[in-house]
Structure formats: C-alpha cells, structure tokens
Design a protein around this motif. Structure first.
Motif, PDB file in Angstrom:
ATOM      1  N   TYR A  69      27.694  -9.799 -20.936  1.00 21.02           N
ATOM      2  CA  TYR A  69      27.545 -10.909 -20.107  1.00 21.02           C
ATOM      3  C   TYR A  69      26.137 -10.633 -19.273  1.00 21.02           C
ATOM      4  O   TYR A  69      26.246 -11.315 -18.391  1.00 21.02           O
ATOM      5  N   GLY A  70      25.254  -9.444 -19.537  1.00 15.94           N
ATOM      6  CA  GLY A  70      24.385  -9.208 -18.712  1.00 15.94           C
ATOM      7  C   GLY A  70      24.603  -8.565 -17.511  1.00 15.94           C
ATOM      8  O   GLY A  70      23.850  -8.343 -16.711  1.00 15.94           O
ATOM      9  N   GLY A  71      25.890  -7.881 -17.530  1.00 14.25           N
ATOM     10  CA  GLY A  71      26.396  -6.986 -16.387  1.00 14.25           C
ATOM     11  C   GLY A  71      26.009  -5.598 -16.579  1.00 14.25           C
ATOM     12  O   GLY A  71      25.553  -5.217 -17.368  1.00 14.25           O
ATOM     13  N   ARG A  72      26.604  -4.629 -15.823  1.00 13.31           N
ATOM     14  CA  ARG A  72      26.535  -3.139 -15.661  1.00 13.31           C
ATOM     15  C   ARG A  72      27.481  -2.522 -16.114  1.00 13.31           C
ATOM     16  O   ARG A  72      27.519  -1.373 -16.216  1.00 13.31           O
ATOM     17  N   ILE A  73      28.784  -3.227 -16.413  1.00 15.22           N
ATOM     18  CA  ILE A  73      29.996  -2.571 -16.670  1.00 15.22           C
ATOM     19  C   ILE A  73      30.126  -2.473 -18.342  1.00 15.22           C
ATOM     20  O   ILE A  73      29.756  -3.514 -18.985  1.00 15.22           O
ATOM     21  N   HIS A  74      30.361  -1.530 -18.887  1.00 15.87           N
ATOM     22  CA  HIS A  74      30.315  -1.281 -20.513  1.00 15.87           C
ATOM     23  C   HIS A  74      31.859  -1.419 -21.091  1.00 15.87           C
ATOM     24  O   HIS A  74      31.904  -0.912 -22.074  1.00 15.87           O
ATOM     25  N   HIS A  75      32.659  -2.147 -20.365  1.00 14.71           N
ATOM     26  CA  HIS A  75      33.889  -2.754 -20.841  1.00 14.71           C
ATOM     27  C   HIS A  75      34.198  -4.009 -20.545  1.00 14.71           C
ATOM     28  O   HIS A  75      33.477  -4.695 -19.625  1.00 14.71           O
ATOM     29  N   ASP A  76      35.165  -4.668 -20.703  1.00 11.94           N
ATOM     30  CA  ASP A  76      35.525  -6.085 -20.467  1.00 11.94           C
ATOM     31  C   ASP A  76      36.621  -6.265 -19.320  1.00 11.94           C
ATOM     32  O   ASP A  76      37.281  -7.343 -19.340  1.00 11.94           O
ATOM     33  N   ARG A  77      36.725  -5.303 -18.654  1.00 13.13           N
ATOM     34  CA  ARG A  77      37.915  -5.341 -17.491  1.00 13.13           C
ATOM     35  C   ARG A  77      37.669  -6.469 -16.739  1.00 13.13           C
ATOM     36  O   ARG A  77      38.717  -7.050 -15.949  1.00 13.13           O
ATOM     37  N   TYR A  78      36.315  -6.818 -16.418  1.00 18.98           N
ATOM     38  CA  TYR A  78      36.128  -7.617 -15.436  1.00 18.98           C
ATOM     39  C   TYR A  78      35.780  -9.011 -15.854  1.00 18.98           C
ATOM     40  O   TYR A  78      35.279 -10.057 -15.144  1.00 18.98           O
ATOM     41  N   ASP A  79      36.072  -9.148 -17.351  1.00 16.12           N
ATOM     42  CA  ASP A  79      35.517 -10.455 -17.839  1.00 16.12           C
ATOM     43  C   ASP A  79      36.761 -11.286 -18.359  1.00 16.12           C
ATOM     44  O   ASP A  79      36.663 -12.426 -19.067  1.00 16.12           O
ATOM     45  N   ALA A  80      38.057 -10.789 -18.419  1.00 17.97           N
ATOM     46  CA  ALA A  80      39.278 -11.411 -19.175  1.00 17.97           C
ATOM     47  C   ALA A  80      39.493 -12.770 -18.557  1.00 17.97           C
ATOM     48  O   ALA A  80      39.632 -12.629 -17.201  1.00 17.97           O
ATOM     49  N   PRO A  81      39.935 -13.610 -19.238  1.00 15.81           N
ATOM     50  CA  PRO A  81      40.200 -15.185 -18.635  1.00 15.81           C
ATOM     51  C   PRO A  81      41.656 -14.833 -17.976  1.00 15.81           C
ATOM     52  O   PRO A  81      42.520 -13.981 -18.603  1.00 15.81           O
ATOM     53  N   ARG A 135      28.535 -19.592 -17.551  1.00 17.12           N
ATOM     54  CA  ARG A 135      28.950 -20.777 -16.913  1.00 17.12           C
ATOM     55  C   ARG A 135      28.063 -21.676 -17.583  1.00 17.12           C
ATOM     56  O   ARG A 135      27.116 -21.237 -18.385  1.00 17.12           O
ATOM     57  N   LEU A 136      28.182 -22.901 -17.686  1.00 15.45           N
ATOM     58  CA  LEU A 136      27.257 -23.930 -18.185  1.00 15.45           C
ATOM     59  C   LEU A 136      26.184 -24.348 -17.255  1.00 15.45           C
ATOM     60  O   LEU A 136      26.238 -24.545 -16.154  1.00 15.45           O
ATOM     61  N   PHE A 137      24.981 -24.241 -17.898  1.00 19.47           N
ATOM     62  CA  PHE A 137      23.601 -24.567 -17.076  1.00 19.47           C
ATOM     63  C   PHE A 137      22.942 -25.664 -18.023  1.00 19.47           C
ATOM     64  O   PHE A 137      22.344 -25.111 -18.921  1.00 19.47           O
ATOM     65  N   ARG A 138      22.715 -26.695 -17.597  1.00 22.65           N
ATOM     66  CA  ARG A 138      21.952 -27.765 -18.455  1.00 22.65           C
ATOM     67  C   ARG A 138      22.364 -27.920 -19.643  1.00 22.65           C
ATOM     68  O   ARG A 138      21.753 -27.978 -20.521  1.00 22.65           O
ATOM     69  N   GLY A 139      23.911 -28.084 -19.912  1.00 21.59           N
ATOM     70  CA  GLY A 139      24.471 -28.142 -21.039  1.00 21.59           C
ATOM     71  C   GLY A 139      24.317 -26.848 -21.966  1.00 21.59           C
ATOM     72  O   GLY A 139      25.179 -26.978 -23.038  1.00 21.59           O
ATOM     73  N   LYS A 140      24.041 -25.597 -21.577  1.00 18.22           N
ATOM     74  CA  LYS A 140      24.055 -24.558 -22.196  1.00 18.22           C
ATOM     75  C   LYS A 140      24.855 -23.507 -21.630  1.00 18.22           C
ATOM     76  O   LYS A 140      24.917 -23.373 -20.463  1.00 18.22           O
ATOM     77  N   LEU A 141      25.209 -22.613 -22.388  1.00 18.68           N
ATOM     78  CA  LEU A 141      26.253 -21.522 -21.925  1.00 18.68           C
ATOM     79  C   LEU A 141      25.459 -20.409 -21.652  1.00 18.68           C
ATOM     80  O   LEU A 141      24.939 -19.864 -22.583  1.00 18.68           O
ATOM     81  N   VAL A 142      25.543 -19.886 -20.378  1.00 16.59           N
ATOM     82  CA  VAL A 142      24.469 -18.729 -19.963  1.00 16.59           C
ATOM     83  C   VAL A 142      25.437 -17.900 -19.013  1.00 16.59           C
ATOM     84  O   VAL A 142      26.551 -17.987 -18.566  1.00 16.59           O
ATOM     85  N   ASN A 143      24.768 -16.564 -18.832  1.00 17.19           N
ATOM     86  CA  ASN A 143      25.408 -15.405 -18.305  1.00 17.19           C
ATOM     87  C   ASN A 143      25.658 -15.968 -16.875  1.00 17.19           C
ATOM     88  O   ASN A 143      24.526 -16.676 -16.066  1.00 17.19           O
ATOM     89  N   ASN A 144      26.629 -15.742 -16.125  1.00 17.34           N
ATOM     90  CA  ASN A 144      26.815 -16.118 -14.608  1.00 17.34           C
ATOM     91  C   ASN A 144      26.313 -15.034 -13.779  1.00 17.34           C
ATOM     92  O   ASN A 144      27.080 -14.113 -13.440  1.00 17.34           O
ATOM     93  N   SER A 145      24.931 -14.938 -13.648  1.00 14.79           N
ATOM     94  CA  SER A 145      24.340 -14.123 -12.604  1.00 14.79           C
ATOM     95  C   SER A 145      24.892 -14.008 -11.274  1.00 14.79           C
ATOM     96  O   SER A 145      24.606 -13.150 -10.419  1.00 14.79           O
ATOM     97  N   ARG A 146      25.783 -15.244 -10.678  1.00  9.17           N
ATOM     98  CA  ARG A 146      26.380 -15.203  -9.333  1.00  9.17           C
ATOM     99  C   ARG A 146      27.474 -14.131  -9.393  1.00  9.17           C
ATOM    100  O   ARG A 146      28.109 -13.954  -8.257  1.00  9.17           O
ATOM    101  N   LYS A 147      27.960 -13.606 -10.661  1.00 10.15           N
ATOM    102  CA  LYS A 147      29.222 -12.718 -10.729  1.00 10.15           C
ATOM    103  C   LYS A 147      28.704 -11.391 -10.565  1.00 10.15           C
ATOM    104  O   LYS A 147      28.163 -10.825 -11.460  1.00 10.15           O
ATOM    105  N   PRO A 148      28.938 -10.586  -9.349  1.00 11.19           N
ATOM    106  CA  PRO A 148      28.203  -9.149  -9.309  1.00 11.19           C
ATOM    107  C   PRO A 148      28.465  -8.253 -10.361  1.00 11.19           C
ATOM    108  O   PRO A 148      27.743  -7.447 -10.825  1.00 11.19           O
ATOM    109  N   VAL A 149      29.974  -8.297 -10.738  1.00 10.71           N
ATOM    110  CA  VAL A 149      30.434  -7.410 -11.455  1.00 10.71           C
ATOM    111  C   VAL A 149      30.820  -7.992 -12.901  1.00 10.71           C
ATOM    112  O   VAL A 149      31.875  -8.469 -12.674  1.00 10.71           O
TER     113      VAL A 149
END
Length: 276
Positions: free
Chosen positions: A243-255, A224-238
């Motif tokens: 993106y700084g998460g604990r899952i080793h695939h992109d199943r929970y990241d697809a748009p 998500r954007l934070f102060r104009g910069k794209l940062v990892n969304n720490s509010r998303k638990p999985v």
C-alpha cells in the motif's frame, strides 16, 4: 384575511426535523433514545444490532493521532512501552462468574482502565497514567482489546501479579512456546485470555513507543476512496509496502472488524487526557 392566513400555512414547507437534535453515537427509535440517555453505553449484545451505528475501522488520521500521543508520552518521560491484550470470550470461558462480565464491554473497559490507572499512580514509583486503548475484532475470533501504557521494567512482575487478580485468570508459570508467543511477550495467562508484552520495533524507532502506537492504529484502512477511486492512504504513516508503505509485511494493514458505536464517542479507541 383568515383565508389568506390559512393558504399561507398550507404552503409552508414541513419541517425537516420533527425532534430536537440528539447528540449520541447510537441511533434508534424515540423510546430507544430515551433509554440511551439514561444508559448511554449499550450492552455487548446491543452493540451487534442494526440499531447502532457501525464502524468498520478507525477513521483516517487515527494512527497519526496515536503516534503523536505516543510522542507526547515520550517527551513526558513516560513512553508507551507495555501492551496488555485481553480476549473477552476466552476469559469468560475460564470464569464466567467474574464481576467484569456483569458490565457491557465499554463499561468493562472503563472499569479496567480506572483500576489500572489507580494501581500505576499508587505504586511506590508513582507511575504516570499515560495510555492508548483500542477495541478490535479479528476475522477468526471475537472482540478483543489492546491497551498500551507506560511501565518501568522493574514493575513487570508486580504488574502481571496484579493483572491476574484483576482479570481472574492466573498467569502461566512457564512462558509459552516460541510459536505461540506474541512479539515482546513477558507474561501470559493460563488460557491465553490475556498477555503482556513490551515494544518490539519493526525498524529504527523515531522514539520509544512509536511502534506500539502504530500497531494500535493499524485498524485505520491502508487504502481509502479518493474521487471515487481506491488509493493508498498516505495519511497512515505505518503501512505495508503493498500500500505504498515501508513495512514488508501486513501486520499494520489487517482489517479490525465491525463494532457498534462511533470513534468520536470513545466507542472504538481512546487516548489518555495527558496525551491529548
């Protein structure tokens, strides 16, 4: 005195809003707004026009909200352990005479949810209707729909028989191949327009229903954007390790694609009242 009054009127700032506030998820001309009041849910063709507010994913915090709802279901001894997925275009190709297609997609979802809720609560088990549903658009296909709900394992066969009657496409007599099958799948239709699956954890679940809720919340951006910069969304638990998460695939990241309407008007997802 009249002159002064006239001057004062001329100097007044023109009102910012010339119409009364219109509390609706969909924007348009005045005539369109009047139509919307009578029929607040747009047709599926209207949902793709520029007159609608478009959302490109779930709002930040949505996945956490869904996981919280799943935890409430778990505490009520009705964990979200079953997932129904429906692909509208494939279903319509199979049978375009289905009465569901007389309804636009939001109305269609409302109709199915109500009928499914009735079936669950009227079975001899008296299953409580706890659920979360989400609308999605995958990059290579049209819109589809997920609903996670509680179902005792012994009712799986009865449910699949009911779903084939409800959606009009019969289930397969034999399971799909391992490559075609989705995670936890236990029933699928002839054209794969709908399928039923159970929860298949991606790790040690905190509670039953956690991973299904996380999957339904995957449409929340992992950055998500934070102060104009794209940062990892720490509010998303999985989310994925990328993106700084604990899952080793992109199943929970697809748009999950663009849809007409806003999340605040049940246009993109909803949670049953018992879990809110």
């Amino acid at each position: 005195m009249d002159t002064k009054s006239h001057e004062i009127i001329d100097l007044r700032t023109s009102p910012l809003y010339k119409e009364h506030a219109f509390h609706c998820s969909y924007k348009g001309t005045t005539d369109q707004k009047k139509t919307t009041i009578q029929n607040p849910i747009p047709t599926s063709s209207e949902a793709n026009t520029s007159e609608l507010k478009i959302t490109n994913g779930l709002e930040v915090g949505s996945q956490e909200q869904m996981i919280s709802a799943a935890f409430t279901a778990y505490q009520l001894n009705s964990p979200l352990n079953t997932l129904l997925t429906v692909r509208w275009s494939s279903l319509r190709a199979f049978d375009d005479t289905n009465e569901l297609f007389l309804l636009n997609i939001p109305e269609r979802i409302q109709n199915i949810v109500e009928r499914l809720r009735t079936w669950l609560t009227r079975t001899e088990q008296r299953v409580p209707a706890t659920y979360i549903w989400v609308r999605e658009v995958s990059p290579n296909e049209t819109e589809h729909w997920h609903i996670a709900f509680h179902l005792p394992n012994q009712l799986r066969r009865k449910l699949s028989n009911y779903i084939q009657k409800l959606l009009g496409e019969p289930k397969r007599e034999r399971p799909r191949s391992q490559q075609e099958r989705t995670r936890g799948e236990f029933a699928c239709s002839e054209w794969s327009s709908w399928h039923l699956a159970c929860e298949d954890p991606d790790g040690k679940p905190e509670f039953e229903g956690y991973w299904l809720a996380a999957y339904l919340g995957k449409g929340e951006p992992s950055q998500r954007l934070f102060r104009g910069k794209l940062v990892n969304n720490s509010r998303k638990p999985v989310r994925g390790a990328l993106y700084g998460g604990r899952i080793h695939h992109d199943r929970y990241d697809a748009p999950q694609g663009s849809l007409g309407g806003t999340t605040t008007r049940k246009s993109r997802f909803d949670i049953s009242r018992r879990l809110k």
